[in-house]
Scaffold this motif. Structure first.
Motif, PDB file in Angstrom:
ATOM      1  N   SER A 123       1.047  -1.272   0.040  1.00 17.19           N
ATOM      2  CA  SER A 123      -0.275  -0.085   0.137  1.00 17.19           C
ATOM      3  C   SER A 123       0.880   1.262  -0.102  1.00 17.19           C
ATOM      4  O   SER A 123       0.290   2.510  -0.361  1.00 17.19           O
ATOM      5  CB  SER A 123      -0.795   0.166   1.280  1.00 17.19           C
TER       6      SER A 123
ATOM      7  N   ASP B 116       4.818   2.912  -4.893  1.00 14.42           N
ATOM      8  CA  ASP B 116       4.203   3.555  -5.983  1.00 14.42           C
ATOM      9  C   ASP B 116       4.879   3.026  -7.032  1.00 14.42           C
ATOM     10  O   ASP B 116       4.784   3.862  -8.523  1.00 14.42           O
ATOM     11  CB  ASP B 116       4.370   4.992  -5.830  1.00 14.42           C
TER      12      ASP B 116
ATOM     13  N   PHE C  22      -1.842   4.424  -5.373  1.00 15.91           N
ATOM     14  CA  PHE C  22      -3.087   3.853  -5.946  1.00 15.91           C
ATOM     15  C   PHE C  22      -2.996   3.969  -7.298  1.00 15.91           C
ATOM     16  O   PHE C  22      -3.550   2.856  -7.995  1.00 15.91           O
ATOM     17  CB  PHE C  22      -4.114   5.015  -5.398  1.00 15.91           C
ATOM     18  N   HIS C  23      -2.135   4.848  -7.970  1.00 18.00           N
ATOM     19  CA  HIS C  23      -1.908   4.746  -9.368  1.00 18.00           C
ATOM     20  C   HIS C  23      -1.378   3.631 -10.029  1.00 18.00           C
ATOM     21  O   HIS C  23      -1.500   3.159 -11.046  1.00 18.00           O
ATOM     22  CB  HIS C  23      -1.373   6.018  -9.843  1.00 18.00           C
TER      23      HIS C  23
ATOM     24  N   GLN D  30      -1.289   0.712  -8.156  1.00 19.47           N
ATOM     25  CA  GLN D  30      -2.164  -0.537  -8.102  1.00 19.47           C
ATOM     26  C   GLN D  30      -3.047  -0.600  -9.543  1.00 19.47           C
ATOM     27  O   GLN D  30      -3.155  -1.574  -9.997  1.00 19.47           O
ATOM     28  CB  GLN D  30      -3.179  -0.547  -7.082  1.00 19.47           C
ATOM     29  N   GLN D  31      -3.473   0.816  -9.822  1.00 23.86           N
ATOM     30  CA  GLN D  31      -4.417   0.766 -11.030  1.00 23.86           C
ATOM     31  C   GLN D  31      -3.844   0.200 -12.407  1.00 23.86           C
ATOM     32  O   GLN D  31      -4.100  -0.232 -13.238  1.00 23.86           O
ATOM     33  CB  GLN D  31      -4.972   2.112 -11.132  1.00 23.86           C
TER      34      GLN D  31
END
Length: 350
Positions: free
Chosen positions: A273, A276, A323-324, A326-327
């Motif tokens: 989490s 990046d 988050f980016h 993970q996407q």
């Protein structure tokens, strides 16, 4: 009072640990004024070379200093050449030579033979001096590296400096498909690992890269030890629900090793989490070249930087946030592009 002998011996350091004594002995053989050389492996790999005059020794310094020993496979550092404190004692007589031709001499004859580095690599031709009955030495065959695509051996240089000992190296690589043999090499701080094929050696390098183990293709393939048996892998890696690399149990057909694998002394992986960065391992095998891989990741939201890594057959892509990342990993997986969250975030140097 006896006059002190002028020093005409040089010291050469910064040599690759896998260089053979034969290669080193011939390194300075064709430099003007060469008399003899001696390889020293007491503290790393070093070389002492004696010349006929201090002038020849200083000229050799200009030829060797800050040059890479192997232009095809450069070492992390160039060679260091400097004058020795005293002369090397030579017990091997060398034939005296006379200069026959010197095209583009690195010495400016009009200025009293001043060394000129601009033409230091000119062609030199020598012949035995009058009265020499030994004849010229027989030329030695130079060792040439194999084409990298044909090499089935992995070289681990500097593993001990990273806190990884021989037992850990052997245990790690023996779990990778195609493993045949491991040979320790103290001078290079690691060893050589032979696999059944160049492709499996490449896969081993990629796996080592992910685990922080220094690994690269060796210059030539290692000769397999008699009776070596291919060891099946105990585990493989796949992307889990959170796109991190997960260790999966081996197939029941595989035989487990009797000795447990030691824990690698590498930095712990960051929480998924917090990372990046996306790691793409094996993209080249899927037919995706580095440029296409970069274009794909750059087209996704939050892209910051891409760094190709040939040893892992892909590269790393950094994003603005976890988050980016993970996407991006999810999008890549849906389109058949190998991707998973890296062990840690990549640092981009501006």
């Amino acid at each position: 009072m006896m006059e002190e002998e002028p020093v005409s011996t040089i010291f050469v350091g910064g040599l690759p640990p896998d260089a053979t004594a034969r290669e080193l002995d011939n390194l300075c053989r064709f430099i003007p004024g060469f008399l003899n050389s001696k390889v020293d492996t007491k503290k790393g790999t070093t070389l002492f070379v004696r010349f006929d005059t201090p002038h020849s020794a200083h000229a050799a310094l200009g030829l060797l200093n800050n040059q890479f020993f192997d232009r095809a496979f450069p070492s992390p550092e160039p060679m260091r050449a400097l004058m020795a404190r005293s002369n090397m004692r030579s017990s091997i007589p060398q034939p005296p030579t006379e200069l026959v031709s010197f095209a583009g001499s690195p010495w400016d004859e009009g200025a009293g033979y001043v060394y000129n580095p601009d033409v230091a690599r000119a062609a030199v031709t020598f012949a035995p001096a009058a009265g020499w009955v030994g004849g010229p030495p027989k030329p030695k065959r130079a060792r040439t590296p194999e084409i990298q695509g044909n090499v089935d051996t992995v070289a681990c240089v500097g593993a001990r400096e990273a806190g990884i000992d021989d037992d850990t190296l052997q245990a790690f690589f023996s779990r990778i498909p195609g493993f045949l043999a491991y040979k320790s090499n103290a001078r290079m701080g690691g060893g050589f690992v032979k696999f059944a094929s160049p492709q499996q050696a490449g896969e081993a390098i990629a796996s080592a890269e992910v685990e922080g183990i220094p690994a690269a293709f060796a210059r030539t393939s290692m000769t397999a030890l008699p009776g070596s048996v291919v060891q099946p892998a105990l585990q493989h890696f796949s992307a889990g629900p959170d796109r991190t690399l997960l260790s999966q149990p081996a197939s029941p057909a595989f035989s487990p090793m009797t000795a447990p694998m030691k824990r690698l002394k590498t930095e712990p992986a960051a929480s998924p989490s917090e990372v990046d960065t996306v790691a793409s391992v094996g993209a080249a095998e899927a037919g995706i070249d580095p440029m296409a891989l970069q274009e794909f990741f750059a087209s996704l939201p939050g892209f910051v930087h891409f760094k190709a890594n040939p040893r892992m057959g892909g590269g790393f892509a950094k994003y603005e946030s976890p988050f980016h990342a993970q996407q991006a990993a999810a999008t890549a997986e849906s389109q058949g592009v190998p991707a998973a969250i890296a062990r840690s975030s990549m640092t981009v140097v501006s």
